[in-house]
Design a protein around this motif. Sequence first.
Motif, PDB file in Angstrom:
ATOM      1  N   GLU A  58      -1.410  -2.301   5.158  1.00 34.62           N
ATOM      2  CA  GLU A  58      -2.430  -2.943   4.325  1.00 34.62           C
ATOM      3  C   GLU A  58      -1.803  -3.574   3.069  1.00 34.62           C
ATOM      4  OE1 GLU A  58      -6.209  -1.170   1.961  1.00 34.62           O
ATOM      5  OE2 GLU A  58      -6.014  -0.492   4.049  1.00 34.62           O
ATOM      6  N   ASN A  59      -0.898  -2.830   2.439  1.00 34.54           N
ATOM      7  CA  ASN A  59      -0.255  -3.352   1.227  1.00 34.54           C
ATOM      8  C   ASN A  59       0.667  -4.542   1.540  1.00 34.54           C
ATOM      9  OD1 ASN A  59      -1.579  -1.457  -0.347  1.00 34.54           O
ATOM     10  ND2 ASN A  59       0.112   0.014  -0.298  1.00 34.54           N
ATOM     11  N   ALA A  60       1.326  -4.476   2.688  1.00 38.97           N
ATOM     12  CA  ALA A  60       2.189  -5.602   3.079  1.00 38.97           C
ATOM     13  C   ALA A  60       1.342  -6.835   3.374  1.00 38.97           C
ATOM     14  CB  ALA A  60       3.030  -5.218   4.288  1.00 38.97           C
ATOM     15  N   ALA A  61       0.203  -6.633   4.027  1.00 38.62           N
ATOM     16  CA  ALA A  61      -0.691  -7.768   4.306  1.00 38.62           C
ATOM     17  C   ALA A  61      -1.186  -8.380   2.993  1.00 38.62           C
ATOM     18  CB  ALA A  61      -1.866  -7.317   5.172  1.00 38.62           C
ATOM     19  N   ASP A  62      -1.496  -7.534   2.008  1.00 39.22           N
ATOM     20  CA  ASP A  62      -1.899  -8.041   0.687  1.00 39.22           C
ATOM     21  C   ASP A  62      -0.806  -8.916   0.082  1.00 39.22           C
ATOM     22  OD1 ASP A  62      -4.332  -6.769   0.768  1.00 39.22           O
ATOM     23  OD2 ASP A  62      -3.763  -5.133  -0.599  1.00 39.22           O
ATOM     24  N   GLU A  63       0.437  -8.457   0.166  1.00 40.68           N
ATOM     25  CA  GLU A  63       1.564  -9.243  -0.377  1.00 40.68           C
ATOM     26  C   GLU A  63       1.692 -10.579   0.344  1.00 40.68           C
ATOM     27  OE1 GLU A  63       3.531  -8.768  -3.009  1.00 40.68           O
ATOM     28  OE2 GLU A  63       2.220  -7.054  -3.370  1.00 40.68           O
ATOM     29  N   ARG A 142      -1.835   4.167  -2.115  1.00 41.40           N
ATOM     30  CA  ARG A 142      -3.180   3.639  -1.869  1.00 41.40           C
ATOM     31  C   ARG A 142      -3.962   3.329  -3.140  1.00 41.40           C
ATOM     32  NH1 ARG A 142      -5.568   3.427   3.124  1.00 41.40           N
ATOM     33  NH2 ARG A 142      -4.355   4.328   4.835  1.00 41.40           N
ATOM     34  N   THR A 143      -3.315   3.477  -4.279  1.00 43.01           N
ATOM     35  CA  THR A 143      -3.977   3.134  -5.536  1.00 43.01           C
ATOM     36  C   THR A 143      -4.451   1.682  -5.477  1.00 43.01           C
ATOM     37  OG1 THR A 143      -2.314   4.533  -6.578  1.00 43.01           O
ATOM     38  CG2 THR A 143      -3.713   3.232  -8.032  1.00 43.01           C
ATOM     39  N   ASP A 144      -5.605   1.421  -6.090  1.00 40.52           N
ATOM     40  CA  ASP A 144      -6.122   0.047  -6.104  1.00 40.52           C
ATOM     41  C   ASP A 144      -5.178  -0.887  -6.848  1.00 40.52           C
ATOM     42  OD1 ASP A 144      -8.317   0.434  -4.589  1.00 40.52           O
ATOM     43  OD2 ASP A 144      -9.706   0.653  -6.283  1.00 40.52           O
TER      44      ASP A 144
END
Lengths: 157, 157
Positions: A58-63, A142-144
């Motif tokens: 999820e974090n990689a997709a955000d980047e 998982r912090t916002d």
Amino acid sequence: MRLLFVHSDHLEFETTTEAGAGLAETEDVPMEGRMEDCVTAFVSVEREDETDLDAVVENAADELRDVTGQLNTRKVVLYPYAHLSDDLASPDSAKTVLRDLQSELDADYDVLRAPFGWYKSFEVSCKGHPLSELSRHVTPDRTDGDAGSETADRAPS
Amino acid sequence: MRLLFVHSDHLEFETTTEAGAGLAETEDVPMEGRMEDCVTAFVSVEREDETDLDAVVENAADELRDVTGQLNTRKVVLYPYAHLSDDLASPDSAKTVLRDLQSELDADYDVLRAPFGWYKSFEVSCKGHPLSELSRHVTPDRTDGDAGSETADRAPS
Ligand SMILES: [Mg+2]
């Protein structure tokens, strides 16, 4: 996870030989490919990512959404690349993350994913403007907000 | 120092814009270049190297001699690359190391060095055989033998 983004006129690859018995992906991923005017994302999945693979995806997709937004493209190459980290995840974890990252992006991106576990010939170009090479360290945090990534924009040297 | 060696059919580059005031090399180094059938060495000079720049140059030259010997080539591109490390040396140290590494190799190698401190467009190819991508962590350790380097040959992933 270590990510190196290269804004490319083109990336092409072709598998040559399998890197290890049972390691190489052979299904649902092309053995050769080419993409034009894209972001090439070189990806090292790391051991720390194994604490929460879904979060790191999820974090990689955000980047990737951030970077492709800045560069105004919807074309992404996901290229597994072991040389960005000293502390790699297991092959199974890496394959899971790469597949899931592709699934996460497939709805709104044109994604070319190079197979894991193969020696590959490749050719890549870099456009050379100041945002055309960016590196990121993405974690399973998982912090916002942006806590799951660490920006490492550097002078090109 | 982090080194990523890519056995290449070709590497070409062209400088675009300076990365920072006073940072960019402009003398004794070409603003564009191309080499065929070479080892492209992407180089990140690290803070730990600053304890003994001469030693890290010597150890890096040893690694290059090892790798070019295995690959049977005398053609080397030295390409400064900030994205292989989180802990970079100062720009002055990096420039010193790159220049000295070129001097060390010039006698018996055909060396193309890309300038430090510039955004650059580039195109690189990788031949794709099992030894065509190798990474090394070189340190300023002066112990004899291979103590000044750490081999990190990895499956290509
Ligand atoms: Mg040695």
